[in-house]
Design an enzyme around this catalytic site. Structure first.
Site, PDB file in Angstrom:
ATOM      1  N   HIS A  79       1.784   4.614  -2.760  1.00 17.93           N
ATOM      2  CA  HIS A  79       1.925   6.054  -2.499  1.00 17.93           C
ATOM      3  C   HIS A  79       3.316   6.532  -2.936  1.00 17.93           C
ATOM      4  CE1 HIS A  79      -1.780   6.913  -0.366  1.00 17.93           C
ATOM      5  NE2 HIS A  79      -1.575   5.982   0.547  1.00 17.93           N
ATOM      6  N   GLU A 130      -4.573   8.100  -2.995  1.00 18.05           N
ATOM      7  CA  GLU A 130      -5.123   6.843  -2.476  1.00 18.05           C
ATOM      8  C   GLU A 130      -5.379   5.867  -3.629  1.00 18.05           C
ATOM      9  OE1 GLU A 130      -5.071   5.055   0.809  1.00 18.05           O
ATOM     10  OE2 GLU A 130      -5.121   7.233   1.007  1.00 18.05           O
ATOM     11  N   HIS A 169       0.846  -1.206   0.000  1.00 22.45           N
ATOM     12  CA  HIS A 169       0.000   0.000   0.000  1.00 22.45           C
ATOM     13  C   HIS A 169       0.883   1.258   0.000  1.00 22.45           C
ATOM     14  CE1 HIS A 169      -3.731   2.257   1.100  1.00 22.45           C
ATOM     15  NE2 HIS A 169      -2.847   3.081   1.645  1.00 22.45           N
ATOM     16  N   GLU A 170       1.817   1.310   0.935  1.00 24.78           N
ATOM     17  CA  GLU A 170       2.666   2.511   1.040  1.00 24.78           C
ATOM     18  C   GLU A 170       3.581   2.637  -0.180  1.00 24.78           C
ATOM     19  OE1 GLU A 170       1.807   4.570   3.181  1.00 24.78           O
ATOM     20  OE2 GLU A 170       0.633   3.273   4.507  1.00 24.78           O
TER      21      GLU A 170
END
Lengths: 504, 504
Positions: free
Chosen positions: A270, A296, A266-267
């Protein structure tokens, strides 16, 4: 562009450069505070960040800024210069709308409220924080009213604009009005469908060192540039730093290796966005990330669309076997993939699966809109929460810890942020669908560990655009349509009910 | 204090607070750069530090600063206020003496020269850096001349003042004129004395994790507050951060555990000083460390005076046995202690023992004085170095890598810094001797791992004074005498020739 307007534009650029670099410095100091700072130096660090923030604010709200914007703003401006001026004007107006006194009061109220929220959680008692939250909501309403006047918008949208520039609650209302019933129809079907599935279990504890090493391998595979970023550990996973020094964190649990891995992915989503921002516009408004919806969308595209696909697990399974030194059926690609699709409704948002997560967000969005516009009082919040939860999930939270006390956002003053999670999830599905339309072999490539076609598509269609287009323009240009729930629902139907998705 | 002067003083305090907090922010960003920053983000970080430095410089050299100092400076000032004004005036004058153009030229020349120095080392060829060093020396002479005019001092002293406020080359000349022959007499005696000693060897590699854990145990024992500091790893050990967040680093070598431990102890000495600075004066000039002589006295007191004493090794031996899981004669206290006293003259300063280290410094001090005042040209530096080395140590460096290319200091523009190492070593001996006079059982306590009597003495006599006294005043108040070589020579005679030291 006249000589005078050119001169003003250049002067403005210099001013903005200082503003941008101060923001970068604050970002680094904030990362350090959250990731590695010794606990006893919090007060000194707060002072450093406060003084830099004051300098940044002074730099921005200097009346000369607006004067320069006005002088520079001529018809002959190039496209990028126009976008820069538009963004500077927008950010200037956010900052200058409020009196320093109101900013200070609000900031102090939020700090107090966050402290009280910690206490309230400890005592599982909303009353402990009710007064402080009341103060935060009161000041938030004042701020929203002033900004609504400045931006000629409604209260909620004026707050949303800080997280999602140009975002509009009318659009969100319309999207959520379609999404909510669709999810409520889908959820019981999926639960029934999954009743027969024998999900694997992973009783073997995985040492943190091995989890970390796996995370780094996957980050590299996805395209993370370790020359311009780091992976560290923190209590709450987050992305921080600057485009040239992106710092992501995760947390490790020996008994749940999936949690640290999915956190890292997830990170990394980003981080790839930040690392792909256009370096030729670094330090200019157009060079920054577009907003929280696009941000997001990038993390969820990697976490949900790409890295929970059966193809990803084909690539992952042999690496896990080697890195974790494990064997057995539950470590095969199909079982890993099965496990990642488990849907189990839960009171807690951060533990939610891909289908119920948006329902958590819709609930919060409705409540925070009502709080901001004055339709809901803080005193009535716990009941309103529990009723909304029951009507959406069919069960009532047993206490406020599992209800309205679970998230930090309102208590630290972030109103208008929640919907970007779900808008991001929709955008992720839409973008990934478009990428596969452009390159039908993307998933086949991923099964072999090749992510460059996908990354190049994202670089071209999202990352390299920075803020030169609006969220809406980015989506239309990349996918042919504005944001809708279509791709997301297709994706959920395909992944969770085995319904064939469109042919590409 | 009149109302007007009180008002000016308060305004000045506020200005200085911003200046001090900006310095703290720069310190944190610099620590990060040296310790953990990914290599590809150097340019962005340089820009952050540059912009904050400009803001800090603007804050300081604002003509209003001097105006406020003058207005605040009345006869009725309290002692602390007077010291604050004195320091602000001194630091203002250092900053304001130079034109921004000269500062920029000098800063660029130093950056270039440091790069060329890396190259020159790689090629073992002084000629590669001779031109760049010539430019640095030329600008350094200009700066020194301007500052000498400003401070009504000589060129060298005006540079020294930045590292050691109030320092004077006349005093250093006098001290070194006594110290150099004393060391040259002592050195052969010690080498002869040690010829019969059978020094232990430590062939067992010690895993880094165990070395780190030992370092942390010793840091805690010495009094390091981990709530306000960290231990990390870096290529070159250093202390960084701020008094509320002191960050020390060390480097590990599995085959030389003593190096990381002594590095940790040295940096802990620096850190204890920072952590002990008076928090009630935090952010004021009087609340800062006095200068590099006192700073180095604190690191060397811990490293050389305390932690190479036989008593310290009594405390350390059983901890090492447990932490390293080792046994055998060479791990007993006496052998550990013996090993720490080995004297072996060497071309390289950073590898030097306690006796030859000051000879390395004296050589550099003489050469840098000659470079600054124009008596030595850069072209003649290599020969001058080699001759000075031969006359001091009796051997000639085989090349410039082991000669004038070994240290970074001149190449990055630090002239006037070297003597503080040796003045610090003298001060360390004098302070530790005074502490033992006040508390004759300090060494007995240390053998049991109790460091609080020593630490409290240092807190009271050095740390808590901040910059409220000069280096000279601190020494006289704490030890009864100004800085001299007496205690240091007594210490060397006692430690390295077994000559009884004074009875306390």
């Amino acid at each position: 562009m006249t000589n005078n307007s050119k001169k003003s534009y250049l002067e403005l650029t210099k001013k903005w450069h200082r503003f941008a670099v101060l923001s970068d410095a604050i970002a680094m100091l904030s990362w350090d505070r959250q990731a590695i700072m010794p606990s006893g130096s919090g007060a000194a660090r707060a002072e450093q960040i406060a003084i830099l923030s004051v300098l940044k604010h002074e730099e921005l709200t200097d009346p000369l800024t607006l004067e320069l914007v006005d002088k520079a703003d001529t018809a002959e401006l190039g496209d990028i210069e126009k976008k820069n001026l538009f963004e500077i004007r927008r950010i200037y107006r956010h900052a200058a709308a409020l009196s320093p006194k109101l900013v200070e009061e609000h900031s102090r109220a939020c700090a107090t409220c966050e402290g009280q929220w910690q206490l309230a959680r400890k005592e599982n008692n909303f009353q402990v924080v009710a007064g402080s939250l009341g103060e935060v909501v009161k000041l938030t309403r004042q701020i929203a009213a002033i900004k609504a006047e400045t931006f000629k918008s409604n209260s909620y949208d004026s707050l949303l604009d800080e997280y999602e520039p140009g975002g509009a609650s009318a659009q969100i209302d319309a999207i959520f009005a379609l999404l909510e019933p669709a999810l409520q129809k889908l959820l019981p079907e999926v639960i029934e469908y999954q009743a027969d599935i024998d999900f694997p279990t992973y009783p073997t504890p995985v040492p943190i060192q091995n989890q970390k090493s796996l995370g780094q391998i996957i980050m590299k595979a996805l395209g993370f540039d370790f020359l311009k970023g780091r992976l560290d550990t923190s209590v709450h996973p987050f992305s921080g730093g600057t485009p040239d020094d992106v710092r992501i964190t995760t947390r490790y649990n020996e008994n749940d290796w999936t949690s640290s891995l999915m956190g890292v992915i997830h990170e990394t989503g980003h981080a790839l966005y930040e690392q792909g921002l256009p370096s030729r516009w670094r330090g200019q408004p157009v060079g920054s990330a577009r907003g929280m919806v696009v941000h997001e969308s990038q993390s969820l595209l990697m976490e949900m669309q790409v890295c929970r696909s059966p193809e990803f697990f084909k690539f992952l399974a042999p690496i896990i076997e080697k890195e974790f030194m494990v064997q057995g059926d539950q470590w095969k690609a199909e079982e890993l993939s099965n496990n990642s699709r488990r849907v189990t409704p839960n009171f807690i948002r951060v533990d939610a699966d891909e289908i119920t997560y948006p329902l958590h967000i819709i609930l919060r969005y409705k409540l925070e809109k009502a709080l901001v516009c004055g339709d809901l009082s803080v005193a009535d919040l716990p009941d309103a929460w529990n009723e909304a939860f029951e009507s959406s999930f069919g069960t009532r939270p047993p206490d406020d810890l599992q209800g309205c006390l679970q998230d930090i956002h309102w208590y630290d003053g972030a109103f208008g942020y929640f919907p970007t999670y779900t808008l991001g999830a929709l955008a992720a599905a839409q973008l990934f669908s478009a990428a596969r339309k452009d390159h039908p072999d993307i998933l086949a490539q991923i099964s072999k560990g090749h992510f460059s076609t996908l990354l190049n598509w994202l670089r071209k269609n999202v990352h390299s655009i920075g803020s030169a287009l609006s969220t809406k323009e980015i989506l239309i240009k990349a996918t042919g349509s504005p944001l809708s729930i279509t791709a997301f629902l297709e994706h959920l139907n395909s992944r969770y009910l085995g319904k064939a998705s469109k042919n590409y």
